[in-house]
Structures are given as C-alpha cells and as structure tokens.
Write a protein that holds these residues in place. Structure first.
Motif, PDB file in Angstrom:
ATOM      1  N   ALA A  29      -6.124 -26.220   4.072  1.00 57.32           N
ATOM      2  CA  ALA A  29      -5.659 -25.483   2.940  1.00 57.32           C
ATOM      3  C   ALA A  29      -6.511 -23.856   2.883  1.00 57.32           C
ATOM      4  O   ALA A  29      -5.937 -23.077   2.586  1.00 57.32           O
ATOM      5  N   ARG A  30      -7.825 -24.157   3.073  1.00 56.46           N
ATOM      6  CA  ARG A  30      -8.521 -22.740   3.294  1.00 56.46           C
ATOM      7  C   ARG A  30      -8.324 -22.146   4.334  1.00 56.46           C
ATOM      8  O   ARG A  30      -8.117 -21.066   4.448  1.00 56.46           O
ATOM      9  N   ARG A  31      -8.134 -22.808   5.306  1.00 55.33           N
ATOM     10  CA  ARG A  31      -7.628 -21.958   6.632  1.00 55.33           C
ATOM     11  C   ARG A  31      -6.287 -21.454   6.823  1.00 55.33           C
ATOM     12  O   ARG A  31      -5.870 -20.266   7.159  1.00 55.33           O
ATOM     13  N   ALA A  32      -5.148 -22.031   5.879  1.00 52.98           N
ATOM     14  CA  ALA A  32      -3.950 -21.668   5.850  1.00 52.98           C
ATOM     15  C   ALA A  32      -4.267 -20.262   4.885  1.00 52.98           C
ATOM     16  O   ALA A  32      -3.229 -19.239   5.255  1.00 52.98           O
ATOM     17  N   ARG A  33      -4.890 -20.369   3.920  1.00 55.16           N
ATOM     18  CA  ARG A  33      -5.047 -19.179   2.966  1.00 55.16           C
ATOM     19  C   ARG A  33      -5.614 -18.048   3.788  1.00 55.16           C
ATOM     20  O   ARG A  33      -4.975 -17.042   3.575  1.00 55.16           O
ATOM     21  N   TRP A  34      -6.679 -18.214   4.445  1.00 56.62           N
ATOM     22  CA  TRP A  34      -7.354 -17.341   5.316  1.00 56.62           C
ATOM     23  C   TRP A  34      -6.260 -16.619   6.428  1.00 56.62           C
ATOM     24  O   TRP A  34      -6.282 -15.432   6.614  1.00 56.62           O
ATOM     25  N   THR A  35      -5.537 -17.563   7.012  1.00 52.56           N
ATOM     26  CA  THR A  35      -4.604 -17.048   7.972  1.00 52.56           C
ATOM     27  C   THR A  35      -3.393 -16.234   7.485  1.00 52.56           C
ATOM     28  O   THR A  35      -3.119 -15.384   8.133  1.00 52.56           O
ATOM     29  N   SER A  36      -3.031 -16.724   6.476  1.00 51.65           N
ATOM     30  CA  SER A  36      -1.772 -15.849   5.585  1.00 51.65           C
ATOM     31  C   SER A  36      -2.167 -14.587   5.160  1.00 51.65           C
ATOM     32  O   SER A  36      -1.744 -13.564   5.337  1.00 51.65           O
ATOM     33  N   ALA A  37      -3.465 -14.638   4.802  1.00 46.43           N
ATOM     34  CA  ALA A  37      -3.969 -13.483   4.131  1.00 46.43           C
ATOM     35  C   ALA A  37      -4.400 -12.416   5.062  1.00 46.43           C
ATOM     36  O   ALA A  37      -3.964 -11.187   4.950  1.00 46.43           O
ATOM     37  N   GLY A  38      -4.824 -12.806   6.245  1.00 47.23           N
ATOM     38  CA  GLY A  38      -5.136 -11.867   7.400  1.00 47.23           C
ATOM     39  C   GLY A  38      -4.075 -11.722   8.053  1.00 47.23           C
ATOM     40  O   GLY A  38      -3.927 -10.259   8.352  1.00 47.23           O
ATOM     41  N   ALA A  39      -3.040 -12.259   8.243  1.00 50.45           N
ATOM     42  CA  ALA A  39      -1.863 -11.800   9.054  1.00 50.45           C
ATOM     43  C   ALA A  39      -1.006 -11.024   8.252  1.00 50.45           C
ATOM     44  O   ALA A  39      -0.590 -10.038   8.696  1.00 50.45           O
ATOM     45  N   GLY A  40      -1.038 -11.078   6.683  1.00 51.09           N
ATOM     46  CA  GLY A  40      -0.484  -9.967   5.942  1.00 51.09           C
ATOM     47  C   GLY A  40      -1.089  -8.707   5.956  1.00 51.09           C
ATOM     48  O   GLY A  40      -0.658  -7.686   6.123  1.00 51.09           O
ATOM     49  N   ALA A  41      -2.604  -8.798   5.970  1.00 50.01           N
ATOM     50  CA  ALA A  41      -3.111  -7.617   6.090  1.00 50.01           C
ATOM     51  C   ALA A  41      -2.993  -6.816   7.325  1.00 50.01           C
ATOM     52  O   ALA A  41      -2.809  -5.365   7.155  1.00 50.01           O
ATOM     53  N   VAL A  42      -2.934  -7.528   8.422  1.00 49.57           N
ATOM     54  CA  VAL A  42      -2.799  -6.716   9.876  1.00 49.57           C
ATOM     55  C   VAL A  42      -1.552  -6.367   9.856  1.00 49.57           C
ATOM     56  O   VAL A  42      -1.439  -5.181  10.426  1.00 49.57           O
ATOM     57  N   LEU A  43      -0.572  -7.040   9.614  1.00 49.57           N
ATOM     58  CA  LEU A  43       0.800  -6.464   9.363  1.00 49.57           C
ATOM     59  C   LEU A  43       1.157  -5.400   8.598  1.00 49.57           C
ATOM     60  O   LEU A  43       1.934  -4.408   8.748  1.00 49.57           O
ATOM     61  N   ALA A  44       0.645  -5.438   7.439  1.00 51.14           N
ATOM     62  CA  ALA A  44       0.557  -4.318   6.405  1.00 51.14           C
ATOM     63  C   ALA A  44      -0.140  -3.011   7.056  1.00 51.14           C
ATOM     64  O   ALA A  44       0.696  -1.589   6.839  1.00 51.14           O
ATOM     65  N   LEU A  45      -1.138  -3.298   7.436  1.00 49.43           N
ATOM     66  CA  LEU A  45      -1.626  -1.722   8.251  1.00 49.43           C
ATOM     67  C   LEU A  45      -1.117  -1.295   9.318  1.00 49.43           C
ATOM     68  O   LEU A  45      -1.052  -0.329   9.577  1.00 49.43           O
ATOM     69  N   THR A  46      -0.589  -2.222  10.309  1.00 51.82           N
ATOM     70  CA  THR A  46       0.452  -2.001  11.250  1.00 51.82           C
ATOM     71  C   THR A  46       1.565  -1.045  10.770  1.00 51.82           C
ATOM     72  O   THR A  46       2.047  -0.257  11.370  1.00 51.82           O
ATOM     73  N   GLY A  47       2.269  -1.549   9.675  1.00 50.33           N
ATOM     74  CA  GLY A  47       3.322  -1.164   9.330  1.00 50.33           C
ATOM     75  C   GLY A  47       2.894   0.370   8.521  1.00 50.33           C
ATOM     76  O   GLY A  47       3.776   1.404   8.791  1.00 50.33           O
ATOM     77  N   LEU A  48       1.957   0.324   8.130  1.00 51.82           N
ATOM     78  CA  LEU A  48       1.450   1.702   7.353  1.00 51.82           C
ATOM     79  C   LEU A  48       1.249   2.667   8.661  1.00 51.82           C
ATOM     80  O   LEU A  48       1.553   3.936   8.269  1.00 51.82           O
ATOM     81  N   ALA A  49       0.653   2.183   9.610  1.00 53.67           N
ATOM     82  CA  ALA A  49       0.105   3.133  10.545  1.00 53.67           C
ATOM     83  C   ALA A  49       1.465   3.694  11.392  1.00 53.67           C
ATOM     84  O   ALA A  49       1.830   4.925  11.772  1.00 53.67           O
ATOM     85  N   ALA A  50       2.542   2.796  11.625  1.00 53.31           N
ATOM     86  CA  ALA A  50       3.654   3.204  12.232  1.00 53.31           C
ATOM     87  C   ALA A  50       4.620   4.019  11.219  1.00 53.31           C
ATOM     88  O   ALA A  50       5.272   5.084  11.764  1.00 53.31           O
ATOM     89  N   ALA A  51       4.618   3.789   9.988  1.00 56.84           N
ATOM     90  CA  ALA A  51       5.215   4.818   8.990  1.00 56.84           C
ATOM     91  C   ALA A  51       4.560   6.267   9.230  1.00 56.84           C
ATOM     92  O   ALA A  51       5.134   7.351   8.977  1.00 56.84           O
ATOM     93  N   LEU A  52       3.283   6.111   9.049  1.00 59.00           N
ATOM     94  CA  LEU A  52       2.620   7.734   9.308  1.00 59.00           C
ATOM     95  C   LEU A  52       2.931   8.382  10.606  1.00 59.00           C
ATOM     96  O   LEU A  52       3.243   9.305  10.767  1.00 59.00           O
ATOM     97  N   LEU A  53       3.206   7.423  11.849  1.00 61.99           N
ATOM     98  CA  LEU A  53       3.394   8.086  13.029  1.00 61.99           C
ATOM     99  C   LEU A  53       4.803   8.499  12.880  1.00 61.99           C
ATOM    100  O   LEU A  53       5.069   9.590  13.574  1.00 61.99           O
ATOM    101  N   ARG A  54       5.649   7.697  12.552  1.00 54.45           N
ATOM    102  CA  ARG A  54       7.090   7.998  12.325  1.00 54.45           C
ATOM    103  C   ARG A  54       7.218   8.903  11.608  1.00 54.45           C
ATOM    104  O   ARG A  54       8.415  10.113  11.703  1.00 54.45           O
ATOM    105  N   LEU A  55       6.567   9.553  10.397  1.00 49.37           N
ATOM    106  CA  LEU A  55       6.659  10.347   9.548  1.00 49.37           C
ATOM    107  C   LEU A  55       6.281  11.753  10.240  1.00 49.37           C
ATOM    108  O   LEU A  55       6.909  12.812   9.855  1.00 49.37           O
ATOM    109  N   ALA A  56       5.296  11.802  11.076  1.00 45.80           N
ATOM    110  CA  ALA A  56       4.909  12.943  11.978  1.00 45.80           C
ATOM    111  C   ALA A  56       5.873  13.290  12.896  1.00 45.80           C
ATOM    112  O   ALA A  56       5.828  14.447  13.276  1.00 45.80           O
ATOM    113  N   ASP A  57       6.782  12.254  13.447  1.00 47.85           N
ATOM    114  CA  ASP A  57       7.500  12.561  14.323  1.00 47.85           C
ATOM    115  C   ASP A  57       8.949  13.094  13.977  1.00 47.85           C
ATOM    116  O   ASP A  57       9.011  13.246  13.036  1.00 47.85           O
TER     117      ASP A  57
END
Length: 107
Positions: A29-57
């Motif tokens: 259960a602890r591993r599932a929590r860390w995995t889902s929190a980590g994956a969500g954070a990585v995908l959120a940062l990736t989406g934010l970076a893509a949004a900023l790059l597309r905004l400048a384009d």
C-alpha cells in the motif's frame, strides 16, 4: 438518567491505537501511494512544461490550455495518490493524459 453509550467518544487509548494502525500501512500500500504520487507529479510537471513551450510557440490557444488542464488533473491525481486514493488517482492520471493527448491532436 442513563444515556446511550454508543454516542460517546471512544477512550483515548482506543483513538491512539487507531492512529498507530493508520501509520503502519502495509508495504504494498505504501509503494502504491508513492508510485501514484510520483507518477502524478512527473506527469503534472511534464504537462506544465509542454503548456509553457506551446504557449511560446505559434500553436492555437487551445493547445496550451489542454496541456495545462491535463497537468492540473495529474496534479490532483498526485494529491489523491499520496492520501491513499490510488484507484481514483490512476483514473485521474489516465484522464489527464487523455486531455493532454487531445491538446496534442489540435496542434
């Protein structure tokens, strides 16, 4: 006068035992929590970076908005995953990725 005893608060030692049981989650259960929190954070940062790059384009306005909304959904999934709601976090991660893919489709 006798009142109902089931409406009273439990004694402090029972409340302390419940808190200790919540703190000692099983390793999967602890591993599932860390995995889902980590994956969500990585995908959120990736989406934010893509949004900023597309905004400048020179992309249409809908594209960075879709990436930002998908990043927000993934960030919400990270919060829910860290609180133990891993099944809801998984579905929110899928939905966030689908929103980001929709933004990529409009590009």
């Amino acid at each position: 006068m006798s009142g109902r005893t089931d409406s009273d608060e439990p004694p402090p030692e029972v409340r302390a035992d419940d808190a200790e049981a919540d703190d000692e989650a099983s390793p999967p259960a602890r591993r599932a929590r860390w995995t889902s929190a980590g994956a969500g954070a990585v995908l959120a940062l990736t989406g934010l970076a893509a949004a900023l790059l597309r905004l400048a384009d020179s992309a249409p306005a809908l594209v960075p908005v879709a990436y930002a909304c998908g990043a927000a959904v993934c960030a919400l999934a990270a919060v829910l995953g860290s609180r133990g709601r891993t099944r809801r976090a998984l579905w929110l991660l899928i939905a966030g990725l689908m929103v980001m893919a929709l933004g990529d489709h409009f590009d």
